[in-house]
Scaffold this motif. Structure first.
Motif, PDB file in Angstrom:
ATOM      1  N   ASN A   1       3.045  -8.858   2.315  1.00  0.00           N
ATOM      2  CA  ASN A   1       1.485  -9.081   4.150  1.00  0.00           C
ATOM      3  C   ASN A   1       1.743 -10.803   4.296  1.00  0.00           C
ATOM      4  O   ASN A   1       2.210 -11.236   2.907  1.00  0.00           O
TER       5      ASN A   1
ATOM      6  N   SER B   1       3.641  -6.570  -2.281  1.00  0.00           N
ATOM      7  CA  SER B   1       3.308  -6.849  -1.511  1.00  0.00           C
ATOM      8  C   SER B   1       4.099  -8.595  -0.426  1.00  0.00           C
ATOM      9  O   SER B   1       4.290  -9.299  -1.074  1.00  0.00           O
TER      10      SER B   1
ATOM     11  N   ASP C   1       1.371  -3.137 -10.077  1.00  0.00           N
ATOM     12  CA  ASP C   1       0.681  -3.871  -8.787  1.00  0.00           C
ATOM     13  C   ASP C   1       0.994  -5.178  -8.541  1.00  0.00           C
ATOM     14  O   ASP C   1       0.225  -6.087  -9.411  1.00  0.00           O
TER      15      ASP C   1
ATOM     16  N   THR D   1       0.763  -0.806   0.219  1.00  0.00           N
ATOM     17  CA  THR D   1       0.319  -0.426   0.235  1.00  0.00           C
ATOM     18  C   THR D   1       1.174   1.289  -0.038  1.00  0.00           C
ATOM     19  O   THR D   1       0.122   1.689  -0.637  1.00  0.00           O
TER      20      THR D   1
ATOM     21  N   LYS E   1       0.777 -13.380   1.373  1.00  0.00           N
ATOM     22  CA  LYS E   1       0.892 -12.744  -0.100  1.00  0.00           C
ATOM     23  C   LYS E   1       1.790 -14.657   0.523  1.00  0.00           C
ATOM     24  O   LYS E   1       2.539 -15.289   0.773  1.00  0.00           O
TER      25      LYS E   1
HETATM   26  C1  PLP Z   1      -2.149  -7.253  -0.603  1.00  0.00           C
HETATM   27  C2  PLP Z   1      -2.131  -6.271  -1.991  1.00  0.00           C
HETATM   28  C3  PLP Z   1      -1.885  -4.995  -1.760  1.00  0.00           C
HETATM   29  C4  PLP Z   1      -1.745  -4.214  -0.777  1.00  0.00           C
HETATM   30  O1  PLP Z   1      -0.880  -5.030  -0.093  1.00  0.00           O
HETATM   31  P1  PLP Z   1      -0.187  -4.714   1.762  1.00  0.00           P
HETATM   32  O2  PLP Z   1       1.234  -4.832   1.694  1.00  0.00           O
HETATM   33  O3  PLP Z   1      -0.630  -5.621   2.177  1.00  0.00           O
HETATM   34  O4  PLP Z   1      -0.458  -3.200   1.838  1.00  0.00           O
HETATM   35  C5  PLP Z   1      -1.669  -3.895  -3.105  1.00  0.00           C
HETATM   36  N1  PLP Z   1      -2.286  -4.507  -4.230  1.00  0.00           N
HETATM   37  C6  PLP Z   1      -3.149  -5.441  -4.753  1.00  0.00           C
HETATM   38  C7  PLP Z   1      -3.629  -6.151  -5.957  1.00  0.00           C
HETATM   39  C8  PLP Z   1      -2.834  -6.539  -3.585  1.00  0.00           C
HETATM   40  O5  PLP Z   1      -3.499  -7.832  -2.990  1.00  0.00           O
END
Ligand code: PLP
Length: 435
Positions: A203, A201, A177, A81, A206
């Motif tokens: 997170n 990402s 992205d 993000t 993922k």
């Molecule tokens: C998970 C995700 C994000 C954001 O990732 P964070 O690390 O949680 O902020 C952005 N774009 C997509 C397509 C995602 O799946």
């Protein structure tokens, strides 16, 4: 194999849950302990000093990430993000500008425009890839378009070449992205490296993760420097650093800690294995499910390696005359965790429907310097709406924690529900609620 459907009181195929995805092992534990022993959990300073670029593990992760993906610069951040917000800022996008983006994605892909004072303009998705395409983007281009955010949704790398060509002619920045697509490839190139800036990402759900975290990559020296500034309190660094172009260098704290970087270094080593496991299991699932006429399995173009963050199926409710909701409920009753659709097309959310973001006056949507016109009405992206509201089924069972047996069970469940579909025709949604 058939038998009475579990939704009608029969025995479920699967009585144990499908395995959860866990990627953290001894290596990460060890790496974290070393950071704790060092006593230095972060080594960033928000001033123009050697520590402006962070501590040893942050810098090592950036070096290894850029080597791995073959890009000039990798800039770690505390989430994708943050990475997207920084990327749009680094591109120089601001109030009065438009950013073309997919509506079928995690919210931050589009909020990245709003946070920078710009207007998200939603382009429709391609029904085979779920990504926006050069064709759908072209319909949304305007003199105000300054950036395009293309999402490799579900781990599928979008078709960037024609998009980048379109953008180059017009001086538009393309941001990829790739949050869901580390390790996916298109024509031998890594997802995340197919545009001007790529965002990954880390997170916790993922493909590889550090709890929270992200990495932004680019080959462009100027963008890289701007990303580093936005990450770390640009507004008080630019004077000493001697940066002339201070547009959008307002400064945030998007810094990754040494703990996350240490975990990230170990996770990166495991990425290839994790992606291979996903590809293998997804392939197995596709091979059996593609025989079922109501289902359309992922359509992977030649030269593409899908990352299978999510395994998506398109369900045609006309084949058995059973609504998707009932079909999905029957699958779940057999023990298969499946969800209907993914996220509501973003423009249907209140921020867009009511045009309220910053303050009470509707900034940025009502900004007087914005000369364009944008619609967020239902129907602007019919394919995204159809996919979400009536066709897509999502599975997240194809991962390194799962086995061929799990895929076989999933197949048996689909076959059983398809075989018993005639009994579902009159099972309406009201009856399901009572169940
Ligand atoms: C998970 C995700 C994000 C954001 O990732 P964070 O690390 O949680 O902020 C952005 N774009 C997509 C397509 C995602 O799946």
């Amino acid at each position: 194999m058939s038998g009475k459907l579990a939704i009608l009181g029969g025995e479920p195929v699967r009585k144990t849950p499908f395995p959860a995805y866990r990627t953290i092992g001894e290596e990460e534990k060890q790496a974290v302990m070393e950071v704790l022993d060092s006593g230095i959990l972060s080594q960033f300073l928000g001033t123009w000093s050697p520590d402006f670029y962070g501590g040893p593990r942050v810098q090592r992760l950036e070096k290894e990430w850029s080597d791995y993906f073959g890009v000039k610069h990798a800039i770690t951040v505390n989430s994708a993000t943050s990475g997207l917000y920084a990327a749009v800022g680094a591109a120089g996008v601001g109030p009065g500008d438009e950013v073309i983006v997919s509506p079928y994605t995690m919210a931050a892909s589009a909020t990245a425009a709003v946070v920078n004072g710009a207007i998200p303009v939603f382009a429709d998705i391609d029904p085979r890839t779920y990504c926006i395409s050069a064709e759908t983007i072209r319909e949304r281009l305007s003199p105000h378009t300054k950036a395009i955010i293309v999402v490799d949704i579900f781990g599928y790398p979008a078709d960037f070449d024609p998009i980048v060509r379109l953008a180059r002619e017009r001086g538009i920045v393309v941001i990829e992205d790739a949050a869901q697509a580390p390790g996916a490839t298109r024509c031998g190139k890594w997802a995340g490296t197919l545009a001007d800036i790529g965002v990954f990402s880390l997170n916790y759900h993922k493909t590889i993760h550090t709890g929270e975290g992200g990495v932004v990559v680019t080959d462009d020296d100027v963008l890289a420097e701007r990303l580093q500034l936005i990450r770390n309190h640009a507004e008080v660094v630019v004077r000493e650093k001697g940066t002339e172009d201070i547009v959008n260098l307002v400064g945030f704290n998007y810094r990754m800690t040494e703990i996350e970087a240490a975990i990230g270094l170990e996770q990166l080593k495991k990425l290839e294995g994790f992606v291979r496991a996903r590809v293998e299991l997804a392939g197995q699932l596709t091979k059996s499910l593609c025989e079922l006429p109501a289902l359309t399995t992922p359509d992977v173009e030649r030269g593409v390696r899908h990352g299978y963050y999510v395994y998506t199926i398109r369900y045609d409710e006309k084949v058995h005359d059973v609504p998707r909701k009932v079909f999905a409920e029957a699958l779940r009753a057999e023990g298969l965790p499946v969800s209907e659709g993914y996220v509501r097309p973003l423009y249907l959310e209140p921020m867009y429907q009511r045009r309220i973001a910053f303050g009470r006056d509707g900034f940025p949507f009502t900004y007087a310097g914005y000369r364009g016109r944008v619609s967020y009405e239902r129907g602007i992206c019919p394919t995204a709406e159809r996919m979400h509201f009536s066709e897509v089924l999502c599975l997240t069972i194809c991962h390194a924690g799962a086995s061929s047996r799990d895929m076989r069970d999933a197949t048996v469940i689909f076959e059983k529900v398809v075989d018993g579909a005639a009994e579902l025709v009159h099972l309406d949604e009201a009856a399901m609620v009572q169940r």
